[in-house]
Every structure is written in structure tokens, then in C-alpha cells.
Write an enzyme that holds these catalytic residues in place. Structure first.
Site, PDB file in Angstrom:
ATOM      1  N   PRO A 137      33.915-106.070  -6.130  1.00 40.37           N
ATOM      2  CA  PRO A 137      33.849-106.150  -7.594  1.00 40.37           C
ATOM      3  C   PRO A 137      33.917-107.574  -8.135  1.00 40.37           C
ATOM      4  O   PRO A 137      33.994-107.762  -9.353  1.00 40.37           O
ATOM      5  CB  PRO A 137      35.084-105.351  -8.018  1.00 40.37           C
ATOM      6  CG  PRO A 137      36.071-105.575  -6.901  1.00 40.37           C
ATOM      7  CD  PRO A 137      35.240-105.635  -5.641  1.00 40.37           C
ATOM      8  N   GLU A 138      33.879-108.573  -7.270  1.00 35.84           N
ATOM      9  CA  GLU A 138      34.103-109.952  -7.714  1.00 35.84           C
ATOM     10  C   GLU A 138      33.233-110.391  -8.893  1.00 35.84           C
ATOM     11  O   GLU A 138      33.745-111.021  -9.832  1.00 35.84           O
ATOM     12  CB  GLU A 138      33.911-110.933  -6.542  1.00 35.84           C
ATOM     13  CG  GLU A 138      35.067-110.983  -5.567  1.00 35.84           C
ATOM     14  CD  GLU A 138      34.902-110.035  -4.396  1.00 35.84           C
ATOM     15  OE1 GLU A 138      35.475-110.285  -3.328  1.00 35.84           O
ATOM     16  OE2 GLU A 138      34.191-109.007  -4.566  1.00 35.84           O
TER      17      GLU A 138
END
Length: 262
Positions: A137-138
Site C-alpha cells: 500500500p506504500e
């Protein structure tokens, strides 16, 4: 006396390393990364241990780097140095796992995301419960999965890696098994027992042959991995200096949608 944040157990021929910050979803603090490195060094020296299971306490495997700790460094005079040190230390941990002479089995008991997903990829293979999820999810937090990207591409190929990284999606255990991230799905309560079965199978082979096989896979077939991991660490550190990163981490901690700078 508080419990250790990394628990090491030995049941020869298996050694077990447990990430033990369940209240933080086993997020990797700086101290935890150091203790993980020490745990691998300790089990390296145990001749009776032929394989390692890496798993998490509680309902999560690992939520990645401790974003609260990272956000606390934002605005400090040496914040870039701190971020760079964090990603380099994580890269070094992954490289230690790749070079570790004994097979490492990730027993994924719950969500494995961001740097926690990287731990799965740095292991030699992974078994998982149906509760396990996997993803990067960065970008939704304003940063990139620079260190994990080479490992992901090495394990499952460029097209699957591109989808996971660019969509920042988190996938189910069933989907992760289908694309080769997890090799087996096991009932949650049987994960450790399956790890012991695998360790017993490994112990039937010559120790030196297993070690050389792992070196062949990670240092010959994957000979460019270390170069790519270093490049990824530099890119990750740079991404953490942006306005987007500051907003993304703040929004995550405040449990709201980010307002990206334009």
C-alpha cells in the site's frame, strides 16, 4: 517484565522466530529489526536447527515499518538520514535472510503488507492461512516499495509485480497462492505443525547440499538482486523526503484519506 518483541524458540530440527508486537500488528520498529537480525544470528549457530519458521503473534504477520516511528522523525534536522538508515537496515535484513544458509519458511498467519510482505519474499518459501493477505500500500501513503520490488519481481515475475505495485492493492491468500507468493494454504492452527513437517523433510538431506542449493538460487540465478535492493533502498529513502510522503503518513495515522499536494 515486558515480553520480548522477537521470540526465538528451538524444537530441533526447527527453529521458530515470532514477531511479537501484536498490539502494533507486528510493525517493524528499529529495535525490532535489530532483534530480528540477532535472532537469525543465534539460530545460525544452532547446529541442530535445519530450518527456520518466521511467523507473527496475534492476528497479523507484519504490517511493515512502524509508520508512527517514521512520522515522528519528520521535520527533524536529520530526518533524511534517519529514513535512509531505516531503509538500509531493512535491506540488510532481507539480504541476511537471502544469504542465510538454512531454509526460511514464512508462516503467514495474517496480513503481510509493505515491509512485512518483503519478509515473506526474502524467505525461501511461504505457507499461509486463509486469513493471510498480501500487498504493497506504500503509494497510498505517498512512498514507494523500492526494496521489495526486486524481491517481488524475482519471485513472481514482472507482470504480476507491476499490478501489485502500481495498483497498491492488497490481495487475498487464495490470489497470492495462485500467483506463486504462497506455496501452500494451511488451516491457521496447523501452520507451525506444517513448518515442523517441512523442517523434518529438509533434515533428510545433507546440510551442505541444502546450503549450496540456496546459494545457487539466490546468488547465481538471482545474482543481480543485491544491486537492485541497494537501488531500491535509495529510491525508498528519497520517496520519504517528499511532501506526498509527509501527507500520506499523516493521513494514515489520522485514519483519513490523504490530500495529495498538486
Amino acid at each position: 517484565m515486558s515480553e520480548p518483541i522477537v521470540v526465538v524458540k528451538k524444537h530441533a530440527p526447527l527453529g521458530t522466530i515470532i514477531l511479537n508486537r501484536p498490539e502494533k500488528r507486528n510493525a517493524l520498529s528499529r529495535v525490532m529489526v535489530e532483534e530480528l537480525e540477532q535472532a537469525f544470528r543465534d539460530l545460525h549457530a544452532e547446529k541442530s536447527v535445519r530450518a527456520i519458521v518466521l511467523t507473527g503473534a496475534g492476528t497479523a504477520f507484519c504490517a511493515g515499518l512502524d509508520l508512527a516511528e517514521m512520522h515522528a522523525a519528520t521535520g527533524e534536522e536529520d530526518s533524511f538520514d534517519r529514513w535512509r538508515d531505516d531503509v538500509v537496515r531493512l535491506r540488510d535484513l532481507y539480504e541476511m535472510m537471502l544469504r542465510f544458509p538454512k531454509p526460511i519458511i514464512a508462516a503467514v498467519n495474517g496480513p503481510a503488507v509493505a515491509g512485512g510482505a518483503g519478509l515473506v519474499l526474502a524467505a525461501d518459501f511461504a505457507i499461509a492461512s486463509s486469513e493471510a493477505t498480501f500487498g504493497f500500500p506504500e503509494p497510498r501513503r505517498g512512498v514507494i516499495a523500492g526494496i521489495c520490488a526486486p524481491l517481488l519481481t524475482f519471485r513472481i515475475g514482472g507482470s504480476h509485480a507491476a499490478r501489485l505495485l502500481l495498483l497498491a492493492e492488497t490481495i487475498t491468500a487464495q490470489r497470492a497462492e495462485a500467483i506463486g507468493i504462497f506455496q501452500e494454504l494451511i488451516p491457521h492452527e496447523k501452520l507451525w505443525a506444517r513448518g515442523m513437517e517441512i523442517a523434518n523433510e529438509i533434515a533428510l538431506s545433507a546440510e551442505e547440499a541444502i546450503s549450496l542449493t540456496k546459494r545457487m538460487l539466490n546468488e547465481t540465478i538471482g545474482e543481480t538482486l543485491e544491486t537492485y535492493l541497494s537501488a531500491g533502498a535509495a529510491a525508498s529513502a528519497a520517496s520519504r523526503t517528499t511532501e506526498a510522503a509527509a501527507e500520506g503518513m499523516k493521513a494514515f495515522l489520522e485514519k483519513r484519506e490523504p490530500n495529495w499536494p498538486t
